[in-house]
Scaffold this active site. Structure first.
Site, PDB file in Angstrom:
ATOM      1  CG  HIS A 175      -3.722  -4.832  11.624  1.00  0.00           C
ATOM      2  ND1 HIS A 175      -2.557  -5.408  11.167  1.00  0.00           N
ATOM      3  CD2 HIS A 175      -3.507  -3.500  11.554  1.00  0.00           C
ATOM      4  CE1 HIS A 175      -1.696  -4.446  10.843  1.00  0.00           C
ATOM      5  NE2 HIS A 175      -2.245  -3.289  11.076  1.00  0.00           N
ATOM      6  NE  ARG A 206      -6.375   0.387  11.476  1.00  0.00           N
ATOM      7  CZ  ARG A 206      -5.171   0.193  10.950  1.00  0.00           C
ATOM      8  NH1 ARG A 206      -4.195   1.057  11.190  1.00  0.00           N
ATOM      9  NH2 ARG A 206      -4.910  -0.849  10.198  1.00  0.00           N
ATOM     10  CE  LYS A 230       0.054  -0.539   4.962  1.00  0.00           C
ATOM     11  NZ  LYS A 230      -0.669  -0.809   6.198  1.00  0.00           N
ATOM     12  CE1 TYR A 247      11.050  32.191   2.941  1.00  0.00           C
ATOM     13  CE2 TYR A 247      10.629  29.826   2.987  1.00  0.00           C
ATOM     14  CZ  TYR A 247      10.663  31.028   2.292  1.00  0.00           C
ATOM     15  OH  TYR A 247      10.334  31.054   0.975  1.00  0.00           O
ATOM     16  CB  CYS A 288      12.161  26.102   2.173  1.00  0.00           C
ATOM     17  SG  CYS A 288      13.283  27.173   3.100  1.00  0.00           S
ATOM     18  CG  MET A 289       6.951  23.620  -0.987  1.00  0.00           C
ATOM     19  SD  MET A 289       5.791  24.553  -1.977  1.00  0.00           S
ATOM     20  CE  MET A 289       4.917  25.496  -0.738  1.00  0.00           C
ATOM     21  CG  ASP A 290      10.177  24.083  -3.650  1.00  0.00           C
ATOM     22  OD1 ASP A 290       9.289  23.232  -3.812  1.00  0.00           O
ATOM     23  OD2 ASP A 290       9.973  25.312  -3.668  1.00  0.00           O
ATOM     24  NE  ARG A 335      -2.520  -8.231   7.369  1.00  0.00           N
ATOM     25  CZ  ARG A 335      -3.073  -8.624   8.521  1.00  0.00           C
ATOM     26  NH1 ARG A 335      -3.659  -9.791   8.617  1.00  0.00           N
ATOM     27  NH2 ARG A 335      -3.040  -7.813   9.567  1.00  0.00           N
TER      28      ARG A 335
HETATM   29  C1  LIG Z   1       0.168  -1.845   6.743  1.00  0.00           C
HETATM   30  C2  LIG Z   1      -0.414  -3.120   7.143  1.00  0.00           C
HETATM   31  C3  LIG Z   1       0.374  -4.256   7.351  1.00  0.00           C
HETATM   32  C4  LIG Z   1       1.883  -4.217   7.350  1.00  0.00           C
HETATM   33  O1  LIG Z   1       2.336  -3.606   8.531  1.00  0.00           O
HETATM   34  P1  LIG Z   1       3.906  -3.468   8.845  1.00  0.00           P
HETATM   35  O2  LIG Z   1       3.955  -2.907  10.214  1.00  0.00           O
HETATM   36  O3  LIG Z   1       4.445  -2.506   7.856  1.00  0.00           O
HETATM   37  O4  LIG Z   1       4.485  -4.807   8.715  1.00  0.00           O
HETATM   38  C5  LIG Z   1      -0.260  -5.450   7.597  1.00  0.00           C
HETATM   39  N1  LIG Z   1      -1.600  -5.522   7.669  1.00  0.00           N
HETATM   40  C6  LIG Z   1      -2.387  -4.438   7.506  1.00  0.00           C
HETATM   41  C7  LIG Z   1      -3.858  -4.579   7.609  1.00  0.00           C
HETATM   42  C8  LIG Z   1      -1.829  -3.209   7.265  1.00  0.00           C
HETATM   43  O5  LIG Z   1      -2.613  -2.133   7.108  1.00  0.00           O
END
Ligand SMILES: *Cc1c(COP(=O)(O)O)cnc(C)c1O
Length: 375
Positions: A168, A136, A38, A269, A316-318, A226
């Site tokens: 999770h 969550r 992701k 700045y 700064c921004m850039d 995961r």
């Molecule tokens: C991002 C995510 C992971 C991976 O988590 P890490 O801490 O980067 O290993 C696994 N499962 C879900 C649902 C996530 O959102």
């Protein structure tokens, strides 16, 4: 190896990703790996990293949103992909038609997916998500039986196939945290409910472990893990070391300007920094628009000319400024912001520590203006 001259680039070593997958496979034997790609592969590039992870031995890819999964499909990736964050209005039919597996945690979403599948003429492959204590996403224990029952009813009418049950962790990165065992027990309870309703058998994959859990909690591996951050080579539990992982990303820039500056000059700045002697300042062409947090001002270091240099004055921004003393650095010279540390440069972990955050945030924030360059 040679890279084109660009003002700045994120160099991604795909062999590090492949090696990290292999290391995870050794550390989590018997569990399949779903590589979390992701957020543009945690800023490293969605498609390149997804491919590298699969080459390294990951069986599947995981994305938050369907559109990320479809981007992988557009690029020709055929491996199983799960998308787990599905707000209303998402392209369910296209996802089902293109074999993207979907997560559901409410009766309403199970129904929406089933109806989309009905229109597609193809069963949707669904992973049911239990909330075991992260609070969550996921169905609470009170809502879980109804979600499972509806999914099984939809399985009977052929629109849904339940292929996973998952959850999770909240605190897998805090070794010994009491919530870990509480969540494992809750997950086993949720699995028992699902099994009793008929969601059982080897085609139903059970999964709860992120990187931290995959590396440190054998009892949390179930059928699949995961990992995300670990496969990019960053430690999920820095207090426990680097687990032998190899950071994949090196962020570099080329000095846009180097100039002698008198003592007493207010820099950038707000004049937060004032030179205390005559010195050479270097202008690095990356800023907060590129993910160099504004409060990195005076906090983090970069490597230039073989030595660490502090960011001085406001980011700064850039662009931002570094103090190079009397060293003979000049325009075009390379500055390494962070990497694997082998040349003496800071690591993303060091940046995260200096900025009070985690490496996930450091790497995912690198902006779209910075090209990703692969080796
Ligand atoms: C991002 C995510 C992971 C991976 O988590 P890490 O801490 O980067 O290993 C696994 N499962 C879900 C649902 C996530 O959102």
């Amino acid at each position: 190896m040679s890279f084109p001259m660009t003002p700045a680039e994120a160099r991604v070593d795909l062999s590090a990703i492949r090696d990290n997958v292999a290391l995870l496979r050794d550390r989590a034997p018997g569990a399949e790996i779903m590589f979390a790609v992701k957020a543009d592969g945690y800023g490293h590039g969605l498609v390149a990293c997804g491919r590298a992870g699969l080459e390294g031995g990951a069986a599947r890819l995981g994305t938050a949103f369907i559109r990320e999964a479809l981007e992988l499909r557009d690029a020709g990736v055929t491996a199983p992909i799960l998308s787990w964050l599905i707000p209303p209005g998402e392209p369910l039919e296209e996802a089902i038609g293109r074999d993207v597996e979907l997560s559901a945690a409410t009766v309403a979403l199970v129904d929406d997916i089933a109806e989309a599948a009905g229109r597609t003429g193809k069963a949707a492959r669904v992973h049911l998500k239990a909330d075991t204590g992260l609070t969550r996403g996921g169905a609470t224990p009170a809502d879980w039986p109804a979600v499972v029952d509806r999914a099984m009813a939809r399985q009977s009418d052929g629109t849904i196939e339940v292929v996973g049950v998952w959850s999770h962790f909240a605190c897998a990165d805090i070794p010994g945290h009491p919530s870990i065992d509480v969540q494992l027990t809750a997950f086993d309870d949720a699995l028992a409910v699902a099994e009793k309703a008929g969601a059982a058998g080897s085609h139903v994959i059970r999964h709860i472990a992120n990187s931290a859990a995959a590396l440190t909690l054998p009892q949390a591996r179930y059928d699949m893990v995961r990992p995300g951050i670990a496969l990019y080579g960053l430690s999920p539990i820095p207090e426990l070391g680097d687990f032998g992982l190899r950071p994949a990303m090196t962020l570099v820039a080329r000095l846009a300007l180097a100039k002698r500056t008198p003592a007493g000059s207010g820099v950038s700045y707000g004049h937060l920094h004032v030179t205390d002697r005559e010195t050479t300042l270097g202008l690095v062409p990356l800023g907060y628009a590129d993910g160099i947090l504004r409060h990195a001002t005076d906090r983090v270091e970069v490597l230039a000319g073989g030595r660490r240099r502090r960011i001085v004055g406001r980011v700064c921004m850039d662009q931002f400024v570094i103090d190079m003393g009397d060293d003979p650095l000049t325009e075009g010279d390379e500055v390494i912001l962070f990497g694997d540390g082998s040349r003496g440069e800071p690591t993303a972990q060091e940046w995260a520590d200096s900025l009070g955050t985690i490496t996930h945030e450091i790497v995912t924030r690198i902006g779209s203006r910075v090209p990703r360059v692969y080796r």
